[in-house]
Write a protein that holds these residues in place. Structure first.
Motif, mmCIF file in Angstrom:
data_model
loop_
_atom_site.group_PDB
_atom_site.id
_atom_site.type_symbol
_atom_site.label_atom_id
_atom_site.label_comp_id
_atom_site.label_asym_id
_atom_site.label_seq_id
_atom_site.Cartn_x
_atom_site.Cartn_y
_atom_site.Cartn_z
ATOM 1 N N SER A 185 20.805 14.501 -9.783
ATOM 2 C CA SER A 185 21.002 13.097 -9.403
ATOM 3 C C SER A 185 19.638 12.431 -9.302
ATOM 4 N N ALA A 186 19.598 11.143 -9.624
ATOM 5 C CA ALA A 186 18.325 10.422 -9.637
ATOM 6 C C ALA A 186 18.410 9.182 -8.758
ATOM 7 N N ARG A 187 17.327 8.931 -8.042
ATOM 8 C CA ARG A 187 17.235 7.697 -7.240
ATOM 9 C C ARG A 187 15.807 7.175 -7.312
ATOM 10 N N VAL A 188 15.670 5.868 -7.262
ATOM 11 C CA VAL A 188 14.353 5.241 -7.213
ATOM 12 C C VAL A 188 14.063 4.915 -5.750
ATOM 13 N N THR A 189 12.886 5.381 -5.266
ATOM 14 C CA THR A 189 12.499 5.116 -3.878
ATOM 15 C C THR A 189 11.407 4.055 -3.836
ATOM 16 N N GLY A 190 11.455 3.226 -2.803
ATOM 17 C CA GLY A 190 10.534 2.089 -2.737
ATOM 18 C C GLY A 190 9.753 1.971 -1.446
ATOM 19 N N ALA A 191 9.531 3.112 -0.757
ATOM 20 C CA ALA A 191 8.907 3.067 0.582
ATOM 21 C C ALA A 191 7.413 2.780 0.543
ATOM 22 N N MET A 192 6.776 3.014 -0.609
ATOM 23 C CA MET A 192 5.335 2.745 -0.712
ATOM 24 C C MET A 192 5.098 1.322 -1.212
ATOM 25 N N ILE A 193 4.203 0.615 -0.545
ATOM 26 C CA ILE A 193 3.960 -0.786 -0.931
ATOM 27 C C ILE A 193 2.520 -1.041 -1.386
ATOM 28 N N ASP A 194 1.656 -0.039 -1.250
ATOM 29 C CA ASP A 194 0.261 -0.228 -1.663
ATOM 30 C C ASP A 194 -0.379 1.156 -1.757
ATOM 31 N N PHE A 195 -1.494 1.226 -2.459
ATOM 32 C CA PHE A 195 -2.226 2.485 -2.595
ATOM 33 C C PHE A 195 -3.692 2.079 -2.702
ATOM 34 N N LEU A 196 -4.457 2.320 -1.644
ATOM 35 C CA LEU A 196 -5.869 1.946 -1.619
ATOM 36 C C LEU A 196 -6.632 2.786 -2.643
ATOM 37 N N MET A 197 -7.716 2.237 -3.166
ATOM 38 C CA MET A 197 -8.463 2.959 -4.204
ATOM 39 C C MET A 197 -9.066 4.231 -3.614
ATOM 40 N N PRO A 198 -8.709 5.400 -4.167
ATOM 41 C CA PRO A 198 -9.262 6.650 -3.638
ATOM 42 C C PRO A 198 -10.789 6.632 -3.620
ATOM 43 N N GLY A 199 -11.350 7.065 -2.499
ATOM 44 C CA GLY A 199 -12.797 7.114 -2.351
ATOM 45 C C GLY A 199 -13.423 5.828 -1.838
ATOM 46 N N ASP A 200 -12.649 4.734 -1.755
ATOM 47 C CA ASP A 200 -13.197 3.474 -1.223
ATOM 48 C C ASP A 200 -13.113 3.528 0.303
ATOM 49 N N ALA A 201 -14.097 4.225 0.904
ATOM 50 C CA ALA A 201 -14.051 4.492 2.347
ATOM 51 C C ALA A 201 -13.954 3.199 3.161
ATOM 52 N N ALA A 202 -14.727 2.186 2.778
ATOM 53 C CA ALA A 202 -14.752 0.943 3.560
ATOM 54 C C ALA A 202 -13.368 0.291 3.614
ATOM 55 N N ALA A 203 -12.686 0.230 2.464
ATOM 56 C CA ALA A 203 -11.358 -0.401 2.417
ATOM 57 C C ALA A 203 -10.336 0.421 3.212
ATOM 58 N N ILE A 204 -10.446 1.754 3.122
ATOM 59 C CA ILE A 204 -9.493 2.595 3.843
ATOM 60 C C ILE A 204 -9.720 2.475 5.349
ATOM 61 N N ILE A 205 -10.975 2.498 5.781
ATOM 62 C CA ILE A 205 -11.285 2.374 7.218
ATOM 63 C C ILE A 205 -10.799 1.019 7.737
ATOM 64 N N GLU A 206 -10.980 -0.015 6.938
ATOM 65 C CA GLU A 206 -10.508 -1.357 7.308
ATOM 66 C C GLU A 206 -9.001 -1.340 7.567
ATOM 67 N N ARG A 207 -8.262 -0.650 6.700
ATOM 68 C CA ARG A 207 -6.807 -0.579 6.871
ATOM 69 C C ARG A 207 -6.456 0.272 8.096
ATOM 70 N N LEU A 208 -7.204 1.355 8.317
ATOM 71 C CA LEU A 208 -6.935 2.203 9.486
ATOM 72 C C LEU A 208 -7.191 1.453 10.795
ATOM 73 N N ALA A 209 -8.077 0.462 10.745
ATOM 74 C CA ALA A 209 -8.395 -0.322 11.951
ATOM 75 C C ALA A 209 -7.330 -1.368 12.262
ATOM 76 N N ASP A 210 -6.423 -1.602 11.328
ATOM 77 C CA ASP A 210 -5.367 -2.611 11.504
ATOM 78 C C ASP A 210 -4.354 -2.105 12.531
ATOM 79 N N PRO A 211 -4.109 -2.872 13.608
ATOM 80 C CA PRO A 211 -3.160 -2.429 14.643
ATOM 81 C C PRO A 211 -1.757 -2.145 14.109
ATOM 82 N N ALA A 212 -1.404 -2.717 12.949
ATOM 83 C CA ALA A 212 -0.068 -2.477 12.370
ATOM 84 C C ALA A 212 0.103 -1.016 11.946
ATOM 85 N N ILE A 213 -1.018 -0.344 11.651
ATOM 86 C CA ILE A 213 -0.949 1.074 11.236
ATOM 87 C C ILE A 213 -0.849 1.934 12.488
#
Length: 268
Positions: free
Chosen positions: A96-124
């Motif tokens: 059986s096959a299903r399409v899942t849609g739980a992921m809405i973004d994927f930060l650029m691997p290795g872009d530490a500054a952008a990832i840290i910025e997202r980790l600092a967001d209270p929503a996370i």
């Protein structure tokens, strides 16, 4: 005639393929996940897709993250199809096959500054990990965290831009501490014994190299729940892509094939 997977094709998926029954445009990020591979997409992402399908938890969507250049290939494949993944459950004589849609973004691997910025967001509120046993810097001889690993030593240097998952997580926690934001929970989803303890040993072990006060703060304020995870999920090859196209009429750059059984037990 096949349909190419994307947000715009969700309304016209082949009849044998189930799709998200919720409005993906209304999802908001709540989890940053390091190590977007097949197991994560057949496991945690499926549980979240189920949750969203029940009309709840729409502020717990996934944002992918990674530290290795090699992860950019998978990110590119998912970006082409708007972060959607086809999950094919397979056992004897049944698929059986299903399409899942739980992921809405994927930060650029290795872009530490952008990832840290997202980790600092209270929503996370959760940072989750499927980084394989090799990603935890465990000394094979002693079986415990190795603070002398060159990558860990490099991340502990004053003013260093972190390159490891633990270094980036620690930088995100430090930002939250400075901003007076409640820390996120760090949730390992790797199939290793006492995965929460192993993760806390890594993050706190690195913190101890940087600042003893920071290590104590992490130990006192950050949760690292243990978890038990299970779902047999092999790697994807052209064979799986062809089966999906031939049997279901759907083109997916990076589908996931797995067994129907799944398990996730999480410590409170």
């Amino acid at each position: 005639m096949t349909v190419k997977l994307s947000s715009s094709s969700l309304a016209t998926l082949p009849s044998k393929v189930a799709g998200p029954n919720y409005d993906r445009s209304a999802l908001k990020a709540g989890i940053v996940h390091f190590g977007v591979g097949n197991f994560h997409r057949s496991h945690q992402a499926v549980y979240l897709d189920d949750l969203f399908g029940q009309g709840i938890g729409h502020d717990w969507a996934l944002v992918g993250a990674g530290v290795f250049d090699g992860e950019k290939i998978g990110r590119g494949k998912l970006e082409e199809q708007d972060w959607l993944t086809t999950v094919v459950e397979q056992d004897e004589g049944h698929m059986s096959a299903r399409v899942t849609g739980a992921m809405i973004d994927f930060l650029m691997p290795g872009d530490a500054a952008a990832i840290i910025e997202r980790l600092a967001d209270p929503a996370i509120r959760i940072v989750s990990l499927t980084i394989t046993e090799g990603g935890y810097f465990i000394d094979p001889a002693s079986g415990v965290f190795n603070p002398t690993h060159p990558d860990i030593v490099a991340d502990a240097q004053p003013g260093a831009t972190p390159k490891t998952v633990f270094g980036i997580i620690l930088a995100g926690l430090l930002r939250r501490r400075q901003d007076g934001i409640v820390p996120f929970t760090v949730m390992s989803c790797d199939n290793i014994p006492h995965n929460g303890h192993v993760t806390s040993d890594g993050v706190i072990g690195l913190a101890r190299l940087i600042d003893e006060d920071l290590a104590s703060w992490v130990s006192d304020h950050v949760a690292f729940p243990n978890a038990m995870v299970d779902r047999i999920t092999p790697a994807t090859s052209d064979r799986e892509r062809k089966i999906l196209a031939d049997d279901f009429g759907l083109e997916d750059n990076w589908p996931v094939f797995c067994e129907p059984f799944r398990q996730w037990v999480l410590e409170d």
